[in-house]
Write an enzyme that holds these catalytic residues in place. Structure first.
Site: not given
Ligand code: UD1
Length: 421
Positions: A22-23, A94, A118, A123-126, A308, A330, A400
């Site tokens: 899926k991912n 997301r 969520c 889970r920010p996108v910074d 996961d 994480i 999902r």
């Molecule tokens: C992906 C996977 C998810 C898995 C996760 C960690 C997909 C669709 N989803 O999620 O199943 O649990 O990896 O292995 O592939 N973070 C920030 N800022 C950012 C981005 C992330 O602070 O800009 C933090 C998040 O809040 C979280 C951590 O980093 O606490 C991990 O996030 P990330 O590795 O980005 O996971 P996803 O890509 O959302």
């Protein structure tokens, strides 16, 4: 709302085919936006998250043809008619943020709703955003949307990620394939899904080095072309079903499984009492003896133990012969399955990001509620080992990320059914 009813106490024996990841699919589908020529994906899992991404791509003007019952997706991206990913879709998933990099790189502009919070944390996108700025994008956050522009195109740079985010690595890697000059991305994520994305992008004509290591070097090209790509095996589905014969007893062959996809997890599973045999195209997993041993687990970025698989591992450890400490590094709020497991008789103490699981002799079936995708399957695993009947509600979470869960488990003898309504 549908429910899943599990009657516990049956050892699992048989074969389970593992689906495409899926991912991986959720980043390969947006990668199609980088090119004006089609991308064909095979080994696609049939899941509601894939339907949501299809809906998002279609809302942007892509043509997504679903072939062979959804196993193959042919994505045509010649005409992107809309560059806005709407809140109504992004809030559901997301991974929708992954259309930002490709649209920005190809057409110089994109607008994507901020994903918001969520169930498993803020889970920010910074990191995505600071990476795009490093590549020369101008960003404006207003009305809950990210407005991104790069009128003269993105420009290669060196960018070190403050944390190895999976999604940010994917977004920046995709964007950099069309940036001018060389981009070096440091401290990137190394998950197998990122390796799969890099392989697909290379088939489309991208020049990438270093996938699977912590530095990616991308030489930008003017355009990308058509490609066909087979989605990698879902390592999280694999790990989940590897747990099934260990928690219930029995022996299950996971078709398409490879130990290299789940190394850290396999080491812990063996320490807990599993026997894992690797064949040319499968893993065969069984339980060594009667006892499940307590083991400590810390979730980490790849190649560490995957977050996961933490909920599912916790389900197993509730039945161990001692105390296991599970540390979640994480996500800040990923123990919502613990209170549900406690309803089934588990003995778990949660303090912040740490859960202490004191093994009990048996679990008892109970009505429980799925709170997120991985939590839902952990309750099904616990239900298969429990005495009596477990009813899992809110199973839309499961849809999902787990394809045909009832069919796959009942083929191995599990007493499990889905009740509609
Ligand atoms: C992906 C996977 C998810 C898995 C996760 C960690 C997909 C669709 N989803 O999620 O199943 O649990 O990896 O292995 O592939 N973070 C920030 N800022 C950012 C981005 C992330 O602070 O800009 C933090 C998040 O809040 C979280 C951590 O980093 O606490 C991990 O996030 P990330 O590795 O980005 O996971 P996803 O890509 O959302």
């Amino acid at each position: 709302m549908d429910r899943i009813v599990v009657s516990g106490g049956t050892a699992l024996n048989g074969q389970i085919p593992i689906s495409g990841a899926k991912n991986a699919c959720l980043t390969l589908m947006p990668a199609a936006l980088l090119s004006e020529e089609p991308l064909t994906l095979t080994n696609v899992p049939r899941l509601s998250d894939i339907s949501t991404m299809t809906e998002l791509l279609e809302s942007l003007g892509c043509e997504v043809a679903s072939l062979q019952g959804g196993r193959v997706l042919a994505i045509g991206t010649e005409n992107i008619t809309n560059h806005t990913a709407d809140y109504d879709i992004v809030r559901k998933m997301r991974a929708s943020i992954l259309v930002l990099g490709p649209m920005l790189a190809r057409d110089g502009h994109a607008v994507v709703s901020l994903p918001g919070g969520c169930a498993i944390g803020a889970r920010p996108v910074d990191i995505h955003l600071s990476g795009f700025e490093a590549l020369g994008a101008e960003l404006d956050l207003r009305d809950g949307y990210i407005h991104a522009k790069a009128p003269n195109g993105l420009v290669g740079t060196t960018y070190e990620m403050p944390f190895a985010s999976v999604g940010a690595t994917e977004n920046l890697l995709m964007a950099a394939t069309l940036a001018k000059g060389t981009t070096v991305l440091k401290n990137v994520a190394r998950e197998p899904e990122i390796v799969d994305l890099a392989e697909c992008l290379r088939k489309m004509g991208a020049q990438i080095d270093g996938e699977g290591t912590s530095t990616l070097t991308i030489q930008g090209v003017d355009r990308l072309g058509a490609a066909a790509h087979q989605v990698v095996t879902d390592r999280i589905e694999l790990g989940t079903y590897m747990l099934a014969p260990v928690i219930t007893g029995g022996s299950v062959e996971l078709l398409g499984g490879r130990r290299s996809l789940v190394s850290a997890f396999s080491d812990k599973l063996e320490a807990a009492g599993a026997v894992i045999e690797e064949t040319a195209n499968s893993l065969i997993v069984s339980r060594k003896g009667e006892q499940i041993s307590a083991v400590d687990v810390v979730t980490e970025i790849h190649p560490g133990f995957p977050t996961d698989l933490q909920a599912q591992m916790m389900a197993l450890l509730t039945l161990s012969n001692g105390t296991s400490v599970l540390e979640e590094k994480i996500f800040e709020n990923r123990f919502m399955h613990a209170p549900e497991l406690i309803r089934m008789g588990a003995d778990i103490e949660v303090h912040g990001g740490t859960a202490k699981v004191h093994g009990v002799k048996s679990l008892k079936g109970a009505p429980v509620m799925a709170t997120d995708l991985r939590a839902s399957i952990s309750l099904i695993l616990a239900g298969m080992a429990a005495e009596g009947e477990t009813v899992v509600s809110r199973v839309y979470h499961l849809d999902r990320g787990y394809e045909h869960v009832v069919r796959k488990l009942s083929a191995c003898g599990a007493k499990i059914e889905r009740i509609s309504g």
